[in-house]
Design a protein around this motif. Structure first.
Motif, PDB file in Angstrom:
ATOM      1  N   SER A   1       0.797  -1.230   0.000  1.00 26.86           N
ATOM      2  CA  SER A   1       0.000   0.000   0.000  1.00 26.86           C
ATOM      3  C   SER A   1       0.829   1.278   0.000  1.00 26.86           C
ATOM      4  O   SER A   1       0.281   2.366  -0.105  1.00 26.86           O
TER       5      SER A   1
ATOM      6  N   SER B   1      -1.933  -5.298   3.493  1.00 26.08           N
ATOM      7  CA  SER B   1      -1.378  -4.300   4.412  1.00 26.08           C
ATOM      8  C   SER B   1      -2.126  -4.367   5.733  1.00 26.08           C
ATOM      9  O   SER B   1      -3.262  -4.851   5.800  1.00 26.08           O
TER      10      SER B   1
ATOM     11  N   ILE C   1      -4.858   0.623   1.998  1.00 25.75           N
ATOM     12  CA  ILE C   1      -5.219  -0.256   0.884  1.00 25.75           C
ATOM     13  C   ILE C   1      -6.236   0.441  -0.016  1.00 25.75           C
ATOM     14  O   ILE C   1      -6.091   0.465  -1.246  1.00 25.75           O
TER      15      ILE C   1
ATOM     16  N   GLY D   1      -7.598  -6.170  -2.612  1.00 24.65           N
ATOM     17  CA  GLY D   1      -6.940  -5.729  -1.393  1.00 24.65           C
ATOM     18  C   GLY D   1      -7.460  -6.463  -0.179  1.00 24.65           C
ATOM     19  O   GLY D   1      -8.667  -6.708  -0.052  1.00 24.65           O
TER      20      GLY D   1
END
Length: 243
Positions: free
Chosen positions: A11, A33, A39, A58
């Motif tokens: 990210s 992340s 994200i 994500g």
């Protein structure tokens, strides 16, 4: 079967540059992340930049938590397909002399930078070895190979990645899994912005400039394509380590 490229720490900085580069392939790109907000920001940025939105995903995941990593890997395998690439870009840094470094700082650096990558590598090894292919790229640092005063713990965590990379390359090579490490130098990221002696360090860089995250993404792209390269440390530092 579709393939996915997992980027832990995708990210920000180097990780997000690698995500952007990987979107130029036909594979799905999975950004992982600890921060859901980060994200969302990078996904929005990458979607606005052009193609590949349908292949962008994500997931919030902490590399220090093996159960979270396991759940993410299983979800990707079920919903997308095989995992073709793992990039370990999640990392933290803090300058501190070892003599005065607080215990919690030491533990956090080792837990995130070294144990985190051990956790993620272990999670993807089974599916990669089952499919007899895979590319693992660890993001280390020239500090891990050359050291620097005030960064003993950070250096130790990144040096550990070198040993992990070379040993795992031998363990997994017979099943078609390659493991390499990129050791960046002074790269223009938030981490570098916190340094107070950037100009002094720049005088030691042969190319006399900061590297850009895309310079590291170039190396990552090379390692994905270089199917006869494994167990190597690729230094991307503009010649910093020469001096």
């Amino acid at each position: 079967m579709s393939a996915a490229r997992l980027i832990f720490g995708g990210s920000k900085g180097i990780g997000s540059a690698i995500c952007r580069r990987f979107l130029q392939s036909d594979d799905h790109v999975v950004i992982l992340s600890r921060s859901a907000e980060n994200i969302d920001c990078v996904i929005e940025e990458l979607k606005n930049a052009g193609d590949g939105a349908s292949r962008l995903h994500g997931f919030q995941c902490d590399v220090s938590q093996p159960s979270e990593i396991k759940n993410c890997v299983e979800h990707v395998c079920k919903t997308i397909g095989k995992i073709s690439v793992l990039v370990n870009s999640a990392g933290v840094n803090a300058d501190h002399l070892l003599m005065t470094a607080p215990d919690d700082l030491i533990h956090d650096l080792i837990k995130t930078n070294l144990i985190g990558s051990i956790n993620t590598c272990r999670a993807v090894l089974k599916p990669m070895m089952r499919q007899k292919s895979g590319c693992i790229i660890n993001i280390g640092s020239v500090i891990g190979t050359h050291g620097r005063a005030g960064q003993s713990v950070y250096s130790a965590s990144k040096a550990g990645l070198v040993g992990l990379t070379k040993s795992l390359a031998q363990e997994a090579g017979s099943r078609g899994v390659r493991v390499n490490l990129i050791a960046p130098g002074l790269i223009n990221t938030e981490m570098t912005e916190r340094l107070t002696d950037v100009q002094a360090l720049m005088s030691r860089v042969a190319l006399r400039r900061l590297g850009q995250p895309d310079d590291v993404a170039d190396a990552a792209e090379f390692l994905v394509k270089a199917t006869y390269v494994t167990g190597q440390v690729i230094t991307v530092d503009g010649g910093l380590a020469l001096i």
